[in-house]
Design a protein around this motif. Structure first.
Motif, mmCIF file in Angstrom:
data_model
loop_
_atom_site.group_PDB
_atom_site.id
_atom_site.type_symbol
_atom_site.label_atom_id
_atom_site.label_comp_id
_atom_site.label_asym_id
_atom_site.label_seq_id
_atom_site.Cartn_x
_atom_site.Cartn_y
_atom_site.Cartn_z
ATOM 1 N N ALA A 169 -7.312 -5.169 -12.403
ATOM 2 C CA ALA A 169 -7.504 -6.414 -11.055
ATOM 3 C C ALA A 169 -6.849 -6.263 -10.191
ATOM 4 O O ALA A 169 -6.890 -5.593 -8.948
ATOM 5 C CB ALA A 169 -7.264 -8.095 -12.147
ATOM 6 N N GLY A 170 -5.296 -5.182 -10.343
ATOM 7 C CA GLY A 170 -4.645 -4.719 -9.488
ATOM 8 C C GLY A 170 -4.501 -4.014 -9.022
ATOM 9 O O GLY A 170 -4.543 -4.117 -7.737
ATOM 10 N N LEU A 171 -5.597 -2.850 -9.416
ATOM 11 C CA LEU A 171 -6.080 -1.839 -8.832
ATOM 12 C C LEU A 171 -6.903 -1.917 -7.514
ATOM 13 O O LEU A 171 -6.746 -1.088 -6.868
ATOM 14 C CB LEU A 171 -6.852 -1.166 -10.189
ATOM 15 C CG LEU A 171 -6.591 0.536 -9.098
ATOM 16 C CD1 LEU A 171 -5.755 1.641 -8.556
ATOM 17 C CD2 LEU A 171 -7.244 1.245 -10.491
ATOM 18 N N ASP A 172 -7.417 -3.498 -8.247
ATOM 19 C CA ASP A 172 -8.838 -3.059 -6.921
ATOM 20 C C ASP A 172 -7.963 -3.740 -5.764
ATOM 21 O O ASP A 172 -8.143 -3.452 -5.104
ATOM 22 C CB ASP A 172 -10.060 -4.723 -7.327
ATOM 23 C CG ASP A 172 -11.176 -4.089 -8.225
ATOM 24 O OD1 ASP A 172 -10.946 -2.886 -7.981
ATOM 25 O OD2 ASP A 172 -11.658 -4.937 -8.463
ATOM 26 N N VAL A 173 -7.258 -4.701 -6.375
ATOM 27 C CA VAL A 173 -6.587 -5.159 -4.799
ATOM 28 C C VAL A 173 -5.777 -3.606 -4.144
ATOM 29 O O VAL A 173 -5.433 -3.877 -3.077
ATOM 30 C CB VAL A 173 -4.901 -6.396 -5.406
ATOM 31 C CG1 VAL A 173 -4.208 -6.669 -3.782
ATOM 32 C CG2 VAL A 173 -5.925 -7.353 -6.277
ATOM 33 N N PHE A 174 -5.150 -3.325 -4.501
ATOM 34 C CA PHE A 174 -4.115 -2.063 -4.245
ATOM 35 C C PHE A 174 -5.224 -1.007 -3.461
ATOM 36 O O PHE A 174 -5.217 -0.510 -2.308
ATOM 37 C CB PHE A 174 -3.579 -1.173 -5.023
ATOM 38 C CG PHE A 174 -2.654 -1.841 -5.863
ATOM 39 C CD1 PHE A 174 -1.267 -2.428 -4.547
ATOM 40 C CD2 PHE A 174 -2.201 -2.249 -6.757
ATOM 41 C CE1 PHE A 174 -0.055 -3.923 -5.067
ATOM 42 C CE2 PHE A 174 -0.807 -2.830 -7.537
ATOM 43 C CZ PHE A 174 0.205 -3.919 -5.828
ATOM 44 N N LEU A 175 -6.292 -0.862 -4.256
ATOM 45 C CA LEU A 175 -7.461 -0.004 -3.911
ATOM 46 C C LEU A 175 -8.143 0.008 -1.756
ATOM 47 O O LEU A 175 -8.557 0.016 -1.771
ATOM 48 C CB LEU A 175 -7.988 0.143 -4.295
ATOM 49 C CG LEU A 175 -7.578 1.724 -5.954
ATOM 50 C CD1 LEU A 175 -9.169 1.781 -6.505
ATOM 51 C CD2 LEU A 175 -7.516 2.653 -5.254
ATOM 52 N N LEU A 176 -8.298 -1.824 -2.147
ATOM 53 C CA LEU A 176 -8.853 -2.605 -0.900
ATOM 54 C C LEU A 176 -7.715 -2.295 -0.116
ATOM 55 O O LEU A 176 -8.101 -2.964 1.559
ATOM 56 C CB LEU A 176 -9.493 -3.627 -0.956
ATOM 57 C CG LEU A 176 -10.200 -3.823 -2.388
ATOM 58 C CD1 LEU A 176 -10.586 -5.855 -2.590
ATOM 59 C CD2 LEU A 176 -11.575 -3.770 -1.491
#
Length: 334
Positions: A122-129
């Protein structure tokens, strides 16, 4: 001795020295406890999961196989697709197994592990966005310096930093939950070990845990959303300065897919957590969380393939090569 053992079921928890109780299992109640709905839920979530995995794998395949897509934008997109596959895989397969076996049990270690990886992706999605927003900002606002700024080393560094921050963020949450003690109320009204639901079951003081979780979550979500909004404000001003209408459309079309994915991700996730405090039904909260845990990762490939002509062309070329290759191989064999 036998009577004493029957008072406390050994498969639920076991006693350690002192008054602390170390539980060994949780019960995931799922989206519904109605027996007649279980086959429907199994078929629905299996279909959504397969569509999510296949759709995101196609995006990864297209970006790898087509040399035209070997750019920073599609490098981040392929990483986002991989994160979405893993994000969904942390929750849905366990739910499907529980429905199929008619079991609600998840071990304590399994629950902590599921929370850890769920929070990581979930955090990886945020940072990649965020990394994709920076890429679009540089491409639109500093086009002449794009290739210099968005070099391969910076792209790799942004992905590595995203992984590092996501793991550290998730590790903090998992460690704080593991320090809590739980009593006999082990039923989680959710289809996975959702962090807030698990903390509510703790019989020890969770005030510090709650403060750290809310502070870090609000800081992460707030700063990420603020940066995305700031980037797109700068992008809009730069697009308005382009003299031709065709140039404006072309510039905006490169951002449309990313903006759609960002809007979908933040609207569904924030909507679930903001409404969670206003609803008295935990099952309603669990049903709402399906939107960002299952539906959003499934829709991302469709958004990029439908709104992005480069992805559509790459997928078309990929399928055309496979269509030509099949008869050619059969002809050589004959």
């Amino acid at each position: 001795m036998m009577e004493a053992q029957n008072v406390y079921p050994s498969f639920v928890y076991h006693m350690e020295l002192g008054n602390d109780t170390q539980i060994s299992e949780f019960l995931l109640l799922g989206l519904s406890e109605e027996p007649e709905l279980q086959p429907l839920l199994f078929g629905l979530f299996l279909s959504l999961y397969l569509i999510t995995v296949c759709g995101n794998l196609l995006i990864i395949l297209a970006t790898i196989s087509d040399s035209h897509l070997h750019t920073p934008m599609y490098f981040f997109l392929s990483n986002l697709s991989f994160a979405d596959i893993c994000f969904t895989s942390t929750t849905v397969p366990k739910m499907l197994v529980n429905i199929q076996t008619q079991s609600k049990v998840i071990t304590y270690a399994g629950c902590i592990t599921q929370m850890f990886f769920f929070t990581v992706f979930a955090g990886l999605d945020v940072f990649l966005l965020n990394a994709m927003a920076y890429d679009r900002y540089v491409a639109i606002c500093h086009p002449l310096h794009y290739t210099v700024i968005m070099n391969p080393w910076l792209c790799m560094l942004l992905v590595l930093a995203s992984w590092t921050m996501s793991v550290l963020h998730s590790l903090l949450y998992s460690l704080m939950v593991s320090w809590l003690s739980f009593c006999t109320d082990l039923e989680i009204p959710h289809f996975f070990c959702e962090l807030n639901q698990v903390v509510r079951l703790a019989c020890s003081d969770a005030f510090l845990n709650d403060m750290v979780r809310y502070f870090t979550a609000m800081s992460l979500a707030g700063s990420s959303l603020t940066y995305v909004l700031y980037s797109y404000c700068k992008i809009v001003f730069s697009i308005r300065a382009i003299p031709s209408a065709q140039g404006k459309y072309k510039a905006f079309s490169t951002c449309a897919s990313h903006l759609s994915v960002v809007s979908l991700f933040y609207c569904t996730s924030l909507g679930v957590y903001l409404s969670a405090g206003n609803t008295h039904s935990s099952h309603s909260s669990a049903a709402a969380s399906v939107m960002y845990t299952v539906v959003t990762p499934m829709l991302n490939p469709f958004i990029y393939s439908l709104r992005n002509k480069a992805i559509s062309r790459a997928l078309k070329r990929c399928f055309e090569r496979e269509t030509v290759k099949g008869p050619l191989i059969l002809g050589l064999q004959n």
